[in-house]
Write a protein that holds these residues in place. Structure first.
Motif, mmCIF file in Angstrom:
data_model
loop_
_atom_site.group_PDB
_atom_site.id
_atom_site.type_symbol
_atom_site.label_atom_id
_atom_site.label_comp_id
_atom_site.label_asym_id
_atom_site.label_seq_id
_atom_site.Cartn_x
_atom_site.Cartn_y
_atom_site.Cartn_z
ATOM 1 N N GLU A 15 0.838 -1.189 0.000
ATOM 2 C CA GLU A 15 0.000 0.000 0.000
ATOM 3 C C GLU A 15 0.882 1.251 0.000
ATOM 4 O OE1 GLU A 15 -1.251 0.725 4.527
ATOM 5 O OE2 GLU A 15 -1.862 -1.251 3.798
ATOM 6 N N THR A 16 0.377 2.309 -0.570
ATOM 7 C CA THR A 16 1.063 3.599 -0.580
ATOM 8 C C THR A 16 1.200 4.066 0.860
ATOM 9 O OG1 THR A 16 0.028 4.070 -2.702
ATOM 10 C CG2 THR A 16 0.913 5.952 -1.508
ATOM 11 N N TYR A 63 16.849 -6.908 0.043
ATOM 12 C CA TYR A 63 15.648 -6.149 -0.305
ATOM 13 C C TYR A 63 15.238 -5.244 0.840
ATOM 14 C CZ TYR A 63 15.113 -9.054 -4.389
ATOM 15 O OH TYR A 63 15.322 -9.663 -5.595
ATOM 16 N N PHE A 64 14.683 -4.108 0.460
ATOM 17 C CA PHE A 64 14.176 -3.147 1.430
ATOM 18 C C PHE A 64 12.778 -2.700 1.037
ATOM 19 C CE2 PHE A 64 18.819 -2.051 1.570
ATOM 20 C CZ PHE A 64 19.054 -2.551 2.844
ATOM 21 N N VAL A 65 11.975 -2.413 2.058
ATOM 22 C CA VAL A 65 10.746 -1.652 1.863
ATOM 23 C C VAL A 65 11.066 -0.250 2.345
ATOM 24 C CG1 VAL A 65 8.380 -1.272 2.638
ATOM 25 C CG2 VAL A 65 9.136 -3.586 2.066
ATOM 26 N N LEU A 66 10.694 0.722 1.530
ATOM 27 C CA LEU A 66 10.905 2.128 1.867
ATOM 28 C C LEU A 66 9.570 2.823 2.073
ATOM 29 C CD1 LEU A 66 13.439 1.229 0.077
ATOM 30 C CD2 LEU A 66 13.876 3.657 -0.015
ATOM 31 N N CYS A 67 9.588 3.815 2.938
ATOM 32 C CA CYS A 67 8.438 4.688 3.168
ATOM 33 C C CYS A 67 8.953 6.112 3.066
ATOM 34 C CB CYS A 67 7.818 4.431 4.535
ATOM 35 S SG CYS A 67 6.421 5.516 4.895
ATOM 36 N N ASP A 68 8.517 6.809 2.052
ATOM 37 C CA ASP A 68 8.973 8.188 1.830
ATOM 38 C C ASP A 68 10.497 8.287 1.843
ATOM 39 O OD1 ASP A 68 6.309 9.067 1.662
ATOM 40 O OD2 ASP A 68 6.198 9.303 3.834
ATOM 41 N N ARG A 99 2.159 -4.157 9.175
ATOM 42 C CA ARG A 99 1.703 -3.784 7.828
ATOM 43 C C ARG A 99 2.170 -4.774 6.759
ATOM 44 N NH1 ARG A 99 3.102 1.206 10.394
ATOM 45 N NH2 ARG A 99 1.320 2.616 10.468
ATOM 46 N N ASN A 100 2.618 -5.956 7.167
ATOM 47 C CA ASN A 100 3.084 -7.020 6.256
ATOM 48 C C ASN A 100 4.345 -6.651 5.482
ATOM 49 O OD1 ASN A 100 1.230 -9.118 6.811
ATOM 50 N ND2 ASN A 100 -0.331 -8.036 5.624
ATOM 51 N N LEU A 101 5.137 -5.732 5.992
ATOM 52 C CA LEU A 101 6.348 -5.327 5.285
ATOM 53 C C LEU A 101 7.405 -6.416 5.340
ATOM 54 C CD1 LEU A 101 6.548 -1.621 6.500
ATOM 55 C CD2 LEU A 101 5.295 -2.584 4.550
ATOM 56 N N ALA A 102 7.559 -7.081 6.496
ATOM 57 C CA ALA A 102 8.522 -8.177 6.597
ATOM 58 C C ALA A 102 8.141 -9.305 5.643
ATOM 59 C CB ALA A 102 8.611 -8.688 8.031
#
Length: 173
Positions: A15-16, A63-68, A99-102
């Motif tokens: 999700e955004t 791998y990474f999840v980024l937020c802003d 938020r299911n990022l992992a």
């Protein structure tokens, strides 16, 4: 824990404002902040991170999840021996948990490991990381009982998770 599937599980879109991408040069400070953020993975320095990456991280598998633009979750594929691939240093910033990022970084890392020469895929965790263990079970990892204490420890832990996890109490536990 060992990955017991032939393919990673499917993923829904992030999700955004979240986005998934591979490691890039210059990510080290953000990665360091992530690894130190939860306090569960020990104390990290740039030197420790550099040594870990140069010795064990398989190229192009972090791998990474980024937020802003901020790294908020990460996982990668590590080669600590020629016997297996390890999904390692799974972390999510405390402010972004739930938020299911992992899940996203783990699935990406497992997918990368499955593209490498065939080897078993492993993941190491601690008994107290209940949320992480539940995630790993749902992703297709299963307990690895290579010590005589493990079957009972796993059985107790999984039973504590409740009846929705009973399916994970298979013959290996």
């Amino acid at each position: 824990m060992r990955f017991a599937q032939s393919a990673p599980p499917p993923l829904e879109a992030l999700e955004t404002p979240y986005s998934l991408r591979r490691h890039r040069v210059g990510d080290e400070r953000g990665w360091l902040t992530l690894l130190n953020g939860g306090g569960e993975l020990g104390h990290w320095t740039l030197e420790r991170l550099g040594a870990e990456c140069s010795s064990f991280l398989v190229a192009n598998t972090q791998y990474f999840v980024l937020c802003d633009g901020e790294i908020v979750s990460g996982a990668g594929v590590y080669e600590r021996s020629s016997a297996c691939w390890e999904i390692g240093w799974v972390a999510t910033s405390p402010d972004h948990r739930g938020r299911n990022l992992a899940r996203h970084v783990c699935v990406a890392a497992v997918g990368a490991a499955l593209e490498l020469p065939p080897r078993p895929i492993w993941l190491v965790t601690d008994d107290f990381r209940s949320h992480a263990i539940k995630l790993y079970l749902r992703l297709g990892f299963r307990p690895d009982c290579h010590h005589h204490s493990h079957p009972n420890r796993w059985r107790i832990r999984i039973e504590q998770f409740g009846p929705e996890y009973a399916e994970y109490l298979d013959a290996d536990v």
